[in-house]
Design an enzyme around this catalytic site. Structure first.
Site, PDB file in Angstrom:
ATOM      1  N   HIS A  16       0.854  -1.189   0.000  1.00  0.00           N
ATOM      2  CA  HIS A  16       0.000   0.000   0.000  1.00  0.00           C
ATOM      3  C   HIS A  16       0.892   1.241   0.000  1.00  0.00           C
ATOM      4  O   HIS A  16       1.648   1.462   0.952  1.00  0.00           O
ATOM      5  CB  HIS A  16      -0.894   0.021   1.243  1.00  0.00           C
ATOM      6  CG  HIS A  16      -1.830  -1.133   1.330  1.00  0.00           C
ATOM      7  ND1 HIS A  16      -3.100  -1.098   0.803  1.00  0.00           N
ATOM      8  CD2 HIS A  16      -1.672  -2.368   1.875  1.00  0.00           C
ATOM      9  CE1 HIS A  16      -3.694  -2.268   1.029  1.00  0.00           C
ATOM     10  NE2 HIS A  16      -2.843  -3.054   1.670  1.00  0.00           N
ATOM     11  N   ARG A  18      -0.600   4.330  -0.667  1.00  0.00           N
ATOM     12  CA  ARG A  18      -1.510   5.458  -0.464  1.00  0.00           C
ATOM     13  C   ARG A  18      -1.401   6.402  -1.666  1.00  0.00           C
ATOM     14  O   ARG A  18      -0.981   6.007  -2.740  1.00  0.00           O
ATOM     15  CB  ARG A  18      -1.257   6.156   0.876  1.00  0.00           C
ATOM     16  CG  ARG A  18      -1.225   5.225   2.091  1.00  0.00           C
ATOM     17  CD  ARG A  18      -2.443   4.364   2.244  1.00  0.00           C
ATOM     18  NE  ARG A  18      -2.464   3.663   3.530  1.00  0.00           N
ATOM     19  CZ  ARG A  18      -3.124   2.544   3.763  1.00  0.00           C
ATOM     20  NH1 ARG A  18      -3.812   1.970   2.778  1.00  0.00           N
ATOM     21  NH2 ARG A  18      -3.113   1.983   4.963  1.00  0.00           N
ATOM     22  N   ASN A  42      -6.893   0.071  -3.042  1.00  0.00           N
ATOM     23  CA  ASN A  42      -7.950   0.543  -2.134  1.00  0.00           C
ATOM     24  C   ASN A  42      -7.754   2.003  -1.734  1.00  0.00           C
ATOM     25  O   ASN A  42      -7.649   2.353  -0.563  1.00  0.00           O
ATOM     26  CB  ASN A  42      -8.050  -0.352  -0.893  1.00  0.00           C
ATOM     27  CG  ASN A  42      -6.763  -0.417  -0.085  1.00  0.00           C
ATOM     28  OD1 ASN A  42      -5.667  -0.294  -0.627  1.00  0.00           O
ATOM     29  ND2 ASN A  42      -6.889  -0.613   1.216  1.00  0.00           N
ATOM     30  N   ASP A 247       2.423  -6.137   2.772  1.00  0.00           N
ATOM     31  CA  ASP A 247       1.182  -5.485   3.194  1.00  0.00           C
ATOM     32  C   ASP A 247       1.512  -4.266   4.044  1.00  0.00           C
ATOM     33  O   ASP A 247       0.796  -3.936   4.988  1.00  0.00           O
ATOM     34  CB  ASP A 247       0.259  -6.446   3.948  1.00  0.00           C
ATOM     35  CG  ASP A 247      -1.148  -5.876   4.168  1.00  0.00           C
ATOM     36  OD1 ASP A 247      -1.537  -4.959   3.414  1.00  0.00           O
ATOM     37  OD2 ASP A 247      -1.851  -6.342   5.084  1.00  0.00           O
ATOM     38  N   HIS A 251      -0.533   4.496   8.191  1.00  0.00           N
ATOM     39  CA  HIS A 251      -1.536   5.465   8.628  1.00  0.00           C
ATOM     40  C   HIS A 251      -0.822   6.502   9.481  1.00  0.00           C
ATOM     41  O   HIS A 251       0.111   6.161  10.228  1.00  0.00           O
ATOM     42  CB  HIS A 251      -2.631   4.807   9.472  1.00  0.00           C
ATOM     43  CG  HIS A 251      -3.495   3.842   8.733  1.00  0.00           C
ATOM     44  ND1 HIS A 251      -4.522   4.255   7.903  1.00  0.00           N
ATOM     45  CD2 HIS A 251      -3.500   2.487   8.691  1.00  0.00           C
ATOM     46  CE1 HIS A 251      -5.123   3.182   7.395  1.00  0.00           C
ATOM     47  NE2 HIS A 251      -4.523   2.106   7.851  1.00  0.00           N
TER      48      HIS A 251
END
Length: 343
Positions: A16, A18, A42, A247, A251
């Protein structure tokens, strides 16, 4: 005398990055020594079609500190994904897989698939054109215990998919249970799995005993030690069905250290170093190269990287936090020592 180990340049088969201003940080960390990475779709809004995927890829390329890193793009499957969109994505030459998120299973999965029956045309098209299916393997029914969601998914959802699409290449991502290891081992050569560094290094006791540690909270959630040991055994076995997928899912610190914190662990700052630590502890450093650099490209029918990186047995301190756009992210093993570093 310093211990070193040179391996073929690794790839990350589940990442990810972002979007937006944080890309300069996330792309920097992964591209430091990963040759390629499979980029998760996502975002908000999700990457549901070819045009969105190619635009996202362009933003990733623009954020690279230097050329050489290749983002392998994916589509986000929804109940409305068409066979035509799958074929268009495959024809682009830049989209390598489509991702099945059960609706509500993880971060930004609200637009995900509500029933496999609704994507059967897309799955058939993927089987026909040779596009891989990547799966977040958890059921989402509210009456199912969070620690049981992967095991039940294997029985109720994945087994029927494997039976219905025998020529579809499937990656069960970020596996967390002995049940998943057994499923993958017993399935045909078209089924493989990625394993994260944090699921190899930690179990649920690390997250919950002596105080809750929000930076170890991820989905699928950390499981019992017996499952952690099964993952270590699979990763270090040399079996070609298991390969590296971090993975890594950053955040901002305020989104993690909160009354209702987000799921995701940031490991891209030290990915191969974390895996090296696990493999060394298991007495299997000689198996690291296959897991990190060979099994993934072989399963994707892509060439292995032609250059190398060198790891050195040398301690260094992980910072308390790292830049994440105009905010901060707390990496795995913050304020702790790593045992290996990349030269």
């Amino acid at each position: 005398m310093t211990t070193t180990r040179t391996i073929t340049r690794p790839d990350d088969w589940h990442l990810h990055l972002r979007d937006g201003e944080v890309l300069k940080d996330t792309v920097r960390d992964t591209s430091r020594y990963m040759g390629r990475a499979v980029i998760m779709p996502n975002l908000v809004p999700p990457v549901t079609n070819t045009a969105l995927a190619l635009a996202y890829q362009a933003r990733i390329f623009a954020a690279q500190p230097k050329a050489g890193f290749k983002p392998l793009m994916t589509l986000y499957l929804t109940d409305n994904t068409s066979a035509d969109e799958i074929k268009k994505a495959k024809a682009s030459g830049q989209i390598y897989a489509a991702k099945l998120y059960p609706a509500g299973a993880t971060t930004n999965s609200e637009s995900g698939v509500t029933s496999v029956e609704k994507i059967k045309e897309a799955l058939q098209a993927m089987q026909e054109v040779g596009m891989l299916l990547l799966i977040h393997g958890e059921v989402t029914a509210s009456d199912i215990d969070i620690f049981d969601r992967e095991e039940i998914f294997l029985q109720k959802v994945l087994a029927p998919i494997v039976a219905s699409y025998p020529n579809l290449k499937i990656v069960l991502e970020h596996i967390t249970t002995a049940n998943a290891v057994d499923f993958v081992n017993n399935a045909g050569d078209n089924v493989a799995a990625t394993i994260t560094a944090h699921h190899l290094m930690f179990n649920r006791n690390h997250m919950l005993v002596g105080g809750i540690r929000p930076h170890l909270y991820c989905l699928p959630i950390l499981k019992r030690n017996i499952h952690q040991q099964a993952l270590i055994k699979a990763a270090t076995s040399g079996a070609k069905k298991f390969f590296l997928g971090t993975d890594s899912a950053p955040h901002a610190v305020n989104r993690k250290e909160a009354a209702c914190g987000c799921a995701g662990c940031y490991t891209a700052h030290a990915a191969i170093e974390l895996y090296a630590e696990v493999f060394e502890q298991a007495g299997a450093l000689d198996k690291l190269e296959a897991f990190a650099s060979f099994n993934g490209p072989d399963f994707y029918n892509l060439p292995r990287n032609s250059d190398t990186i060198t790891l050195e047995k040398s301690a260094w301190d992980v910072p308390a936090s790292m830049s994440f756009g105009n905010q901060q992210v707390v990496p795995i093993k913050a304020n702790e020592q790593m045992l290996w570093k990349v030269l």
